[in-house]
Design a protein around this motif. Structure first.
Motif, PDB file in Angstrom:
ATOM      1  N   GLN A  79     -16.271  10.260 -12.669  1.00 30.46           N
ATOM      2  CA  GLN A  79     -16.203   9.044 -13.705  1.00 30.46           C
ATOM      3  C   GLN A  79     -17.408   8.184 -13.720  1.00 30.46           C
ATOM      4  O   GLN A  79     -17.981   7.900 -14.956  1.00 30.46           O
ATOM      5  N   ASN A  83     -20.164   8.048 -16.814  1.00 31.09           N
ATOM      6  CA  ASN A  83     -20.431   6.704 -17.448  1.00 31.09           C
ATOM      7  C   ASN A  83     -21.940   6.358 -17.664  1.00 31.09           C
ATOM      8  O   ASN A  83     -22.494   5.760 -18.713  1.00 31.09           O
ATOM      9  N   GLN A  99     -11.486  -0.764 -15.898  1.00 31.11           N
ATOM     10  CA  GLN A  99     -10.296  -0.615 -16.421  1.00 31.11           C
ATOM     11  C   GLN A  99      -9.640   0.941 -16.336  1.00 31.11           C
ATOM     12  O   GLN A  99      -8.513   0.933 -15.846  1.00 31.11           O
ATOM     13  N   PRO A 100     -10.344   1.675 -17.086  1.00 27.62           N
ATOM     14  CA  PRO A 100      -9.658   3.018 -17.086  1.00 27.62           C
ATOM     15  C   PRO A 100      -9.981   3.957 -15.643  1.00 27.62           C
ATOM     16  O   PRO A 100      -9.305   4.976 -15.540  1.00 27.62           O
ATOM     17  N   ILE A 103      -6.727   4.754 -13.263  1.00 27.67           N
ATOM     18  CA  ILE A 103      -5.690   5.876 -13.520  1.00 27.67           C
ATOM     19  C   ILE A 103      -6.262   7.218 -13.078  1.00 27.67           C
ATOM     20  O   ILE A 103      -5.331   8.074 -12.695  1.00 27.67           O
TER      21      ILE A 103
END
Length: 184
Positions: A79, A83, A99-100, A103
């Motif tokens: 991730q 990004n 924030q994501p 998860i």
């Protein structure tokens, strides 16, 4: 076990019992007689027997933890790489929006832990195995008995004395389990 011992063509001595009552005390008796390489085969799990065997093997728990940590770091790393390698300005959010991330990190960690646990269990059980020498115990495949095994690699194993020790525990059946024949 030295190669010159006459009992090298046996895998174990097996004693059959109809119920699990008293198996823990039988295991303690065998340990007092010097046997250390013991095993129990039965139709269902018994916590009392597991405690008596002192089966404190927790390799699967450590393998699962390692798989979960590997998955968490791999998921987080992918991730973060995505990004920074492909920055998208969506609604003015920063490149690194945390924030994501938890998860997906949690999902990949759980999936990886499950995969590691399944593979670790199969490897530690040496599966898949289509035949096992313990299947050669008389009435093993057709009974609901519990069996105590004294492995031939135990330093106190003797083809004459060990079956007598097992009979003295009140076993219904006692048998020497032969080693499997080498494939030709």
């Amino acid at each position: 076990m030295p190669a010159d011992r006459p009992d090298t063509h046996y895998r174990a001595a097996a004693a059959g019992f109809t119920s699990p009552e008293g198996l823990a005390s039988h295991l303690a008796t065998l340990r007092q007689r010097g046997y250390r390489k013991l095993d129990v085969l039965g139709p269902y799990f018994s916590e009392e027997i597991a405690d008596a065997l002192d089966a404190g093997d927790n390799r699967i728990a450590w393998i699962t933890l390692a798989g979960g940590l590997f998955g968490a770091f791999a998921g987080l790393g992918v991730q973060l790489y995505a990004n920074y390698a492909y920055p998208l300005n969506i609604g003015g959010r920063p490149v690194f929006a945390w924030q994501p991330l938890p998860i997906i990190t949690l999902e990949v960690a759980v999936m990886s832990a499950i995969v590691f646990a399944v593979i670790g269990t199969l490897l530690s059980c040496r599966l898949p195995k289509l035949h096992h020498p313990d299947f050669e115990i008389p009435d093993f495949s057709t009974s609901d008995r519990f069996y105590i095994l004294v492995h031939a690699t135990d330093e106190h194993f003797d083809t004459a004395r060990t079956p007598d020790d097992l009979k003295s525990l009140g076993a219904e059946t006692v048998a020497l389990v032969p080693l499997p024949e080498a494939p030709s």
